[in-house]
Motif scaffolding. Structure first.
Motif, PDB file in Angstrom:
ATOM      1  N   SER A  95       0.857  -1.186   0.000  1.00  0.00           N
ATOM      2  CA  SER A  95       0.000   0.000   0.000  1.00  0.00           C
ATOM      3  C   SER A  95       0.890   1.232   0.000  1.00  0.00           C
ATOM      4  O   SER A  95       2.045   1.174   0.443  1.00  0.00           O
ATOM      5  CB  SER A  95      -0.940   0.016   1.204  1.00  0.00           C
ATOM      6  OG  SER A  95      -1.741   1.185   1.202  1.00  0.00           O
ATOM      7  N   SER A 152      -6.933  -6.174  -5.828  1.00  0.00           N
ATOM      8  CA  SER A 152      -7.100  -4.887  -5.146  1.00  0.00           C
ATOM      9  C   SER A 152      -8.193  -4.996  -4.081  1.00  0.00           C
ATOM     10  O   SER A 152      -9.256  -5.603  -4.314  1.00  0.00           O
ATOM     11  CB  SER A 152      -7.466  -3.799  -6.163  1.00  0.00           C
ATOM     12  OG  SER A 152      -7.663  -2.559  -5.528  1.00  0.00           O
ATOM     13  N   TYR A 153      -7.902  -4.394  -2.922  1.00  0.00           N
ATOM     14  CA  TYR A 153      -8.852  -4.333  -1.810  1.00  0.00           C
ATOM     15  C   TYR A 153      -8.863  -2.901  -1.265  1.00  0.00           C
ATOM     16  O   TYR A 153      -7.831  -2.219  -1.295  1.00  0.00           O
ATOM     17  CB  TYR A 153      -8.476  -5.303  -0.688  1.00  0.00           C
ATOM     18  CG  TYR A 153      -8.518  -6.758  -1.102  1.00  0.00           C
ATOM     19  CD1 TYR A 153      -9.680  -7.507  -0.954  1.00  0.00           C
ATOM     20  CD2 TYR A 153      -7.391  -7.365  -1.644  1.00  0.00           C
ATOM     21  CE1 TYR A 153      -9.716  -8.847  -1.336  1.00  0.00           C
ATOM     22  CE2 TYR A 153      -7.417  -8.701  -2.024  1.00  0.00           C
ATOM     23  CZ  TYR A 153      -8.580  -9.429  -1.865  1.00  0.00           C
ATOM     24  OH  TYR A 153      -8.612 -10.749  -2.246  1.00  0.00           O
ATOM     25  N   THR A 154     -10.015  -2.469  -0.765  1.00  0.00           N
ATOM     26  CA  THR A 154     -10.163  -1.110  -0.240  1.00  0.00           C
ATOM     27  C   THR A 154     -10.766  -1.173   1.157  1.00  0.00           C
ATOM     28  O   THR A 154     -11.755  -1.884   1.391  1.00  0.00           O
ATOM     29  CB  THR A 154     -11.066  -0.253  -1.154  1.00  0.00           C
ATOM     30  OG1 THR A 154     -10.525  -0.251  -2.481  1.00  0.00           O
ATOM     31  CG2 THR A 154     -11.127   1.170  -0.649  1.00  0.00           C
ATOM     32  N   GLU A 159      -6.318   1.849  -0.344  1.00  0.00           N
ATOM     33  CA  GLU A 159      -6.273   0.755  -1.308  1.00  0.00           C
ATOM     34  C   GLU A 159      -5.073  -0.149  -1.010  1.00  0.00           C
ATOM     35  O   GLU A 159      -3.944   0.322  -0.841  1.00  0.00           O
ATOM     36  CB  GLU A 159      -6.172   1.285  -2.731  1.00  0.00           C
ATOM     37  CG  GLU A 159      -6.187   0.170  -3.786  1.00  0.00           C
ATOM     38  CD  GLU A 159      -6.119   0.722  -5.201  1.00  0.00           C
ATOM     39  OE1 GLU A 159      -6.131  -0.075  -6.139  1.00  0.00           O
ATOM     40  OE2 GLU A 159      -6.047   1.964  -5.338  1.00  0.00           O
ATOM     41  N   THR A 161      -3.052  -3.735  -2.378  1.00  0.00           N
ATOM     42  CA  THR A 161      -2.870  -4.661  -3.492  1.00  0.00           C
ATOM     43  C   THR A 161      -2.254  -5.953  -2.968  1.00  0.00           C
ATOM     44  O   THR A 161      -1.459  -5.942  -2.033  1.00  0.00           O
ATOM     45  CB  THR A 161      -1.975  -4.062  -4.582  1.00  0.00           C
ATOM     46  OG1 THR A 161      -0.702  -3.722  -4.001  1.00  0.00           O
ATOM     47  CG2 THR A 161      -2.607  -2.821  -5.178  1.00  0.00           C
TER      48      THR A 161
END
Length: 299
Positions: A95, A152-154, A159, A161
């Motif tokens: 990140s 990808s995650y939020t 965000e 990766t």
């Protein structure tokens, strides 16, 4: 009769006066010190209020932060659904501008979802591979994972990766079944290397003797006494030439056997052969070269 008051129990008047004066002096001194401290404190407080304290600088934002997490082993079915492959995976989380502790916490919370995603991804491809083709499945997974974009995650506007990496292990039952064939293949490979070294050594020795005999043949005079010796050297040269050709043919056959053996290993997926090739040794040459130098026959 009335007793007169005792003069010993009453302090003299001089002592009372001196005590009163000392007490009054101490009181006055304490009052003066208190007034002085009070004034000094007011002045110091006013001075501090006039000063403007500079704000503390913000801590520098971290750059690209990376952490790694290793997942629990994942079992996926092989072709036929009788055996399984074990997939070991490592997830690289990264990140921008996120502190390592917070990134580690987010990565740990997303690990179950990433593991399930990789399990579905691997299971879709493992069903088409036989139980002994662990290497082929591993190459397939690694190639496809490298070609994919990072996951990808939020979380809370941040965000993250994720880049997965995987390697595959055989089922223990398949290992036990393929162990005798792997041991036989290892023995064949050792014998093949020994024969190949012997053939190359024989080819080198024959090449040296050819060079020596060629020099002797060219250096003999043309008289009758030397003619017989020249004929013997010429025959020896022909024999060594034939031996050298046989050694070269042996090397070629051994190398061809090695190439066929490597092709068979690639077809088997590098996890053990499906056929027992213990009786298939390297092809022997038509004339077995000796590791000792031949005798030229010259007296």
């Amino acid at each position: 009769m009335t007793d007169a008051p005792s003069t010993e129990s009453t302090p003299p008047d001089g002592w009372k006066q001196r005590g009163s004066r000392a007490l009054k002096a101490a009181w006055d001194a304490g009052r003066d010190v208190g007034e002085w401290s009070k004034k000094r404190w007011k002045r110091l407080h006013a001075t501090l209020q006039q000063l403007e304290l500079a704000p503390a600088p913000d801590p520098p934002a971290p750059g690209r932060v990376v952490v790694q997490r290793r997942a629990e082993p994942i079992a996926v079915p092989a072709r036929g659904y009788l055996f399984t492959f074990t997939v070991h995976a490592t997830f690289t989380w990264s990140s921008q501008g996120l502190h390592p502790e917070l990134l580690s916490w987010h990565a740990q919370s997303f690990m179950p979802h990433a593991t399930q995603r990789l399990e579905r991804f691997a299971a879709e491809r493992s069903r088409s591979f036989p139980p002994h083709a662990a290497r082929d499945l591993e190459e397939e997974l690694q190639q496809r994972l490298r070609a994919m974009k990072p996951w990808s995650y939020t979380r809370n506007g941040r965000e993250l990766t994720c880049e997965p990496d995987a390697w595959v292990q055989l089922d223990d039952r398949v290992k036990a079944a393929l162990l005798p064939y792997a041991e036989a293949r290892l023995k064949l490979e050792h014998e093949l290397d020994v024969h190949l070294r012997q053939a190359r050594r024989a080819e080198q020795l024959s090449q040296r003797w050819m060079t020596i005999l060629q020099k002797h043949v060219e250096g003999f005079p043309a008289d009758h006494a030397a003619q017989g010796r020249e004929d013997e050297l010429a025959r020896a040269l022909q024999e060594i030439t034939a031996m050298r050709k046989a050694a070269a043919q042996w090397i070629e056959e051994l190398l061809g056997h090695r190439l066929r053996h490597d092709d068979t290993r690639r077809e088997e997926g590098g996890s053990g052969g499906a056929k027992d090739r213990q009786g298939q040794g390297p092809a022997a040459p038509r004339s077995e070269p000796s590791s000792d130098p031949p005798t030229a026959g010259a007296g």
